[in-house]
Write an enzyme that holds these catalytic residues in place. Structure first.
Site, short mmCIF file in Angstrom:
data_model
loop_
_atom_site.label_atom_id
_atom_site.label_comp_id
_atom_site.label_asym_id
_atom_site.label_seq_id
_atom_site.Cartn_x
_atom_site.Cartn_y
_atom_site.Cartn_z
N ARG A 57 47.78 21.18 -52.39
CA ARG A 57 48.93 20.49 -51.81
C ARG A 57 48.59 19.79 -50.50
O ARG A 57 48.83 18.59 -50.35
CB ARG A 57 50.01 21.54 -51.55
CG ARG A 57 51.35 21.07 -51.22
CD ARG A 57 52.26 22.28 -51.20
NE ARG A 57 51.83 23.21 -52.25
CZ ARG A 57 52.23 23.15 -53.49
NH1 ARG A 57 53.09 22.26 -53.85
NH2 ARG A 57 51.77 24.01 -54.38
N THR A 58 48.02 20.53 -49.57
CA THR A 58 47.72 19.96 -48.26
C THR A 58 46.68 18.85 -48.38
O THR A 58 46.79 17.81 -47.75
CB THR A 58 47.22 21.07 -47.31
OG1 THR A 58 48.19 22.12 -47.29
CG2 THR A 58 47.03 20.57 -45.91
N LYS A 61 24.55 26.48 -49.51
CA LYS A 61 23.10 26.56 -49.21
C LYS A 61 22.86 27.23 -47.86
O LYS A 61 21.73 27.36 -47.43
CB LYS A 61 22.50 25.15 -49.19
CG LYS A 61 22.56 24.45 -50.53
CD LYS A 61 22.03 23.02 -50.40
CE LYS A 61 22.34 22.22 -51.65
NZ LYS A 61 22.30 20.77 -51.39
N ARG A 64 40.25 22.55 -43.66
CA ARG A 64 40.89 23.83 -44.00
C ARG A 64 39.75 24.83 -44.14
O ARG A 64 38.73 24.54 -44.77
CB ARG A 64 41.65 23.67 -45.32
CG ARG A 64 41.88 24.94 -46.14
CD ARG A 64 43.01 25.80 -45.65
NE ARG A 64 44.28 25.12 -45.60
CZ ARG A 64 45.32 25.42 -46.36
NH1 ARG A 64 45.23 26.38 -47.27
NH2 ARG A 64 46.46 24.78 -46.22
N HIS A 122 48.56 26.22 -38.78
CA HIS A 122 48.66 25.14 -39.75
C HIS A 122 49.64 24.12 -39.15
O HIS A 122 50.77 23.98 -39.59
CB HIS A 122 49.20 25.71 -41.08
CG HIS A 122 49.09 24.77 -42.24
ND1 HIS A 122 48.53 23.52 -42.14
CD2 HIS A 122 49.49 24.89 -43.52
CE1 HIS A 122 48.58 22.93 -43.33
NE2 HIS A 122 49.17 23.74 -44.18
#
Lengths: 302, 154
Positions: free
Chosen positions: A51-52, A80, A101, A129
């Site tokens: 969504r974000t 890695k 995020r 957020h």
């Protein structure tokens, strides 16, 4: 606001927050503006959030920017063993702004310290957020015509919900009265309640959603997750106390709106969707305009 | 300037720093925080010495020819809040003060939040001291509080 990082909602002053909301109104009226033509926005999602990410990518695309990035750390060099610092420094050479995020709390603050391009935090673990917070403020102001002197109910998991914590802090600037509905074990943490008290505001606590419906302008619903309960019996006992259905909304104020950060599971019955109170899908759409405003401000094109 | 005349259990130093009134069980932590393990100077260490101030006995560290900056010495306030700092030149006390808890703490302490980025990447921890009386450190990164009882030294 040019080149400013947005890691926590408190990184923006009240005036800056309001400026973002004003700008977002303009983007809502005219969402397609190629003011970021030639710019590159990096979306680094070290943990998936459809969504974000889509909201940011939509906002970038509508402003004419190109989007680069990854939607899952397993498809990046993180697997890695690259350090976060190296990833940020490298991407900073490719993009004009980084939207990130990350599952670890504080990751965005650290990234902002090492990055030469601005960082927009799209969620760092259970911490912050801020773009969600701004789109919530936008949705509240849009539906109520003001942010001042409102009665707002938060319903569900108030203990772990970062959305609730940030929004409570932000709303404390606007003389809000808080109504807090949660199972006993998922009450709002003391630190957040103290923040309300520090602003000389009132909060009231409930365990039953029915008690607040006639009182509030905004009903902000959140998920109560089964895994938050150590005792499954306890979950069974409380799970229905925070579920909204059309039948219990009959005595609500005419201006009341129901918000939810989404995704919902069962806490809002589908029969609510067609009521004039349902606003959560529009709220998600508002996220695009607010993120357009944030990108344009931080890149200094507006 | 006051000459040190009374008999000392640990020999006096000509020039340098004395850190006195350290709780006995914290002496070695203080030595570590001040990074004295690799020092080439003469260092006298005393533990379980009689003290009027500290009932369980005090510790003392005397370091010759070393003077510490405030930020170095204030680190030890976290483990030894009772400590006093005495600077000596030519056997005379030229400065005497208590250690103070600083406003900001970099390194030294581990963030108590297991999901904090500083516990997963090579990042120096950083805290704002939000309560000095009942020691509470707020992580600059994850914004969570590490309280006195949860402090772990790196």
């Amino acid at each position: 606001m040019k080149n400013k990082n947005l890691v926590s909602i408190s990184d923006f002053t009240k005036e800056e927050q309001l400026r973002i909301l004003d700008l977002a109104e303009k983007f809502e009226k005219q969402p397609r503006q190629k003011i970021l033509d030639g710019y590159v926005v990096a979306t680094l999602f070290f943990e998936p959030s459809t969504r974000t990410r889509l909201s940011f990518e939509s906002a970038s695309s509508r402003l004419g920017a190109k989007v680069i990035g990854f939607s899952d750390a397993s498809s990046s060099s993180v697997i890695k063993g690259e350090t976060l610092k190296d990833t940020i420094l490298m991407v900073g050479g490719y993009a004009d702004v980084i939207v990130m995020r990350h599952p670890r709390e504080g990751a965005a603050r650290f990234a902002a310290e090492v990055s030469k391009v601005p960082i927009i935090n799209a969620g760092d673990g259970a911490n912050q957020h801020p773009t969600q917070c701004l789109l919530d403020l936008y949705s509240i102001r849009k539906t109520q015509g003001t942010l001042d002197n409102l009665s707002v109910a938060f319903v569900g998991d108030l203990k772990y919900g970062r959305t609730v914590h940030s929004l409570t802090m932000a709303l404390s600037q606007y003389n809000t009265t808080f109504h807090l509905v949660s199972p006993e074990s998922l009450k709002l943490p003391g630190s957040v309640k103290r923040h309300i008290k520090d602003h000389n505001l009132e909060y009231y606590q409930y365990t039953d959603l029915n008690d607040v419906i006639p009182k509030v302008d905004i009903l902000y619903m959140t998920r109560v997750q089964r895994e938050r309960f150590s005792d499954p019996m306890e979950y069974e006992k409380v799970k229905d106390s925070c579920i909204l259905s059309k039948s219990i909304m009959t005595n609500c104020k005419p201006n009341m709106k129901v918000l939810h950060p989404l995704p919902r599971v069962n806490e809002i019955n589908e029969d609510v969707d067609t009521t004039p109170q349902a606003y959560y899908f529009q709220q998600a759409q508002n996220g695009v305009y607010v993120r357009q405003a944030i990108l344009a401000s931080i890149l200094g094109v507006i | 300037m006051e000459k040190i005349s009374r008999e000392l259990k640990v020999s006096a130093i000509e020039n340098g720093t004395v850190i006195d009134h350290i709780p006995s069980n914290r002496v070695f932590q203080v030595i570590r925080l001040l990074d004295l393990y690799d020092s080439n100077e003469q260092i006298f260490v005393g533990v379980n010495l009689e003290s009027e101030k500290l009932k369980d006995g005090k510790g003392i560290v005397k370091v010759s020819n070393r003077y510490f900056a405030d930020w170095e010495i204030d680190k030890i306030s976290l483990v030894a809040p009772t400590a006093t700092l005495i600077e000596i030149k030519d056997f005379c006390i030229v400065e005497k003060r208590k250690v103070a808890i600083p406003d900001k703490i970099q390194g030294i302490v581990k963030c108590f939040n297991p999901n904090c980025i500083t516990n997963h990447q090579p990042i120096t921890t950083c805290f704002n001291v939000v309560d000095k009386d009942d020691l509470k450190l707020q992580c600059h990164y994850c914004e969570k509080i590490t309280a006195k009882e949860n402090i772990v030294f790196l």
